[in-house]
Write a protein that holds these residues in place. Structure first.
Motif, PDB file in Angstrom:
ATOM      1  N   ASP A  47       0.831  -1.200   0.000  1.00  0.00           N
ATOM      2  CA  ASP A  47       0.000   0.000   0.000  1.00  0.00           C
ATOM      3  C   ASP A  47       0.867   1.253   0.000  1.00  0.00           C
ATOM      4  N   LEU A  48       1.910   1.242   0.816  1.00  0.00           N
ATOM      5  CA  LEU A  48       2.828   2.377   0.883  1.00  0.00           C
ATOM      6  C   LEU A  48       3.535   2.576  -0.453  1.00  0.00           C
ATOM      7  N   LEU A  49       3.952   1.506  -1.073  1.00  0.00           N
ATOM      8  CA  LEU A  49       4.620   1.595  -2.370  1.00  0.00           C
ATOM      9  C   LEU A  49       3.680   2.153  -3.433  1.00  0.00           C
ATOM     10  N   ALA A  50       2.423   1.776  -3.391  1.00  0.00           N
ATOM     11  CA  ALA A  50       1.440   2.304  -4.344  1.00  0.00           C
ATOM     12  C   ALA A  50       1.270   3.814  -4.169  1.00  0.00           C
ATOM     13  N   LYS A  51       1.237   4.263  -2.915  1.00  0.00           N
ATOM     14  CA  LYS A  51       1.118   5.703  -2.651  1.00  0.00           C
ATOM     15  C   LYS A  51       2.352   6.453  -3.134  1.00  0.00           C
ATOM     16  N   ILE A  52       3.529   5.886  -2.909  1.00  0.00           N
ATOM     17  CA  ILE A  52       4.764   6.528  -3.366  1.00  0.00           C
ATOM     18  C   ILE A  52       4.768   6.634  -4.881  1.00  0.00           C
ATOM     19  N   ARG A  56       4.870  10.063  -7.047  1.00  0.00           N
ATOM     20  CA  ARG A  56       5.960  10.217  -8.024  1.00  0.00           C
ATOM     21  C   ARG A  56       5.410  10.470  -9.431  1.00  0.00           C
ATOM     22  N   ALA A  57       4.301   9.822  -9.783  1.00  0.00           N
ATOM     23  CA  ALA A  57       3.698  10.028 -11.102  1.00  0.00           C
ATOM     24  C   ALA A  57       3.132  11.438 -11.240  1.00  0.00           C
ATOM     25  N   GLU A  58       2.585  11.963 -10.149  1.00  0.00           N
ATOM     26  CA  GLU A  58       1.998  13.297 -10.180  1.00  0.00           C
ATOM     27  C   GLU A  58       3.048  14.396 -10.078  1.00  0.00           C
ATOM     28  N   ASN A  59       4.181  14.105  -9.445  1.00  0.00           N
ATOM     29  CA  ASN A  59       5.219  15.107  -9.195  1.00  0.00           C
ATOM     30  C   ASN A  59       6.585  14.517  -9.532  1.00  0.00           C
ATOM     31  N   LYS A  60       6.948  14.594 -10.776  1.00  0.00           N
ATOM     32  CA  LYS A  60       8.182  13.947 -11.241  1.00  0.00           C
ATOM     33  C   LYS A  60       9.445  14.572 -10.657  1.00  0.00           C
ATOM     34  N   ASP A  61       9.373  15.811 -10.214  1.00  0.00           N
ATOM     35  CA  ASP A  61      10.555  16.477  -9.690  1.00  0.00           C
ATOM     36  C   ASP A  61      10.714  16.323  -8.164  1.00  0.00           C
ATOM     37  N   LEU A  66      10.520  15.252  -0.176  1.00  0.00           N
ATOM     38  CA  LEU A  66       9.209  15.790  -0.553  1.00  0.00           C
ATOM     39  C   LEU A  66       8.160  14.688  -0.683  1.00  0.00           C
ATOM     40  N   ILE A  67       8.577  13.530  -1.150  1.00  0.00           N
ATOM     41  CA  ILE A  67       7.650  12.398  -1.199  1.00  0.00           C
ATOM     42  C   ILE A  67       7.249  12.018   0.218  1.00  0.00           C
ATOM     43  N   PHE A  68       8.200  12.003   1.130  1.00  0.00           N
ATOM     44  CA  PHE A  68       7.917  11.707   2.531  1.00  0.00           C
ATOM     45  C   PHE A  68       6.929  12.719   3.113  1.00  0.00           C
ATOM     46  N   PHE A  74      -0.757  14.349   2.954  1.00  0.00           N
ATOM     47  CA  PHE A  74      -1.923  14.045   2.130  1.00  0.00           C
ATOM     48  C   PHE A  74      -2.386  12.594   2.181  1.00  0.00           C
ATOM     49  N   HIS A  75      -1.572  11.712   2.703  1.00  0.00           N
ATOM     50  CA  HIS A  75      -1.935  10.294   2.701  1.00  0.00           C
ATOM     51  C   HIS A  75      -1.985   9.688   4.100  1.00  0.00           C
ATOM     52  N   GLY A  76      -1.780  10.495   5.127  1.00  0.00           N
ATOM     53  CA  GLY A  76      -1.909  10.011   6.492  1.00  0.00           C
ATOM     54  C   GLY A  76      -0.808   9.079   6.961  1.00  0.00           C
ATOM     55  N   TYR A  77       0.357   9.161   6.343  1.00  0.00           N
ATOM     56  CA  TYR A  77       1.472   8.297   6.747  1.00  0.00           C
ATOM     57  C   TYR A  77       2.028   8.778   8.071  1.00  0.00           C
ATOM     58  N   THR A  78       2.176   7.850   9.026  1.00  0.00           N
ATOM     59  CA  THR A  78       2.680   8.206  10.342  1.00  0.00           C
ATOM     60  C   THR A  78       3.990   7.506  10.675  1.00  0.00           C
TER      61      THR A  78
END
Length: 85
Positions: A47-52, A56-61, A66-68, A74-78
């Motif tokens: 699930d975490l890999l899918a979110k990453i 990454r697909a939405e923000n290539k830079d 920034l992904i963290f 936005f995804h509730g990762y704790t």
């Protein structure tokens, strides 16, 4: 290695025992059976890999940090930063 043993074991033409195959390939039988038992269970990080991948697909830079931050905001990762990388 375990996948290779599983493929060989599934063929009818193989006349070698599990013990022989594991010995030749230098892996443990217990390791093979543990792999076999957990092979079909879902990975805890899928699930975490899918979110990453989505971020990454939405923000290539975006880099790692920034992904963290996007995961947290936005995804509730704790979790912690080191689990991701």
């Amino acid at each position: 290695m375990f996948r290779f043993i599983g493929i060989l074991k599934s063929k009818d033409a193989v006349k070698h025992s599990m013990k022989e195959m594991c010995k030749v390939l230098r892996v443990s039988e217990a390791g093979y059976y543990r792999w076999l038992r957990t092979q079909n269970s879902p990975n805890t990080y899928d699930d975490l890999l899918a979110k990453i991948r989505q971020i990454r697909a939405e923000n290539k830079d975006y880099g790692m940090y920034l992904i963290f931050l996007a995961l947290q905001l936005f995804h509730g990762y704790t979790g912690t930063y080191d689990v991701i990388w």
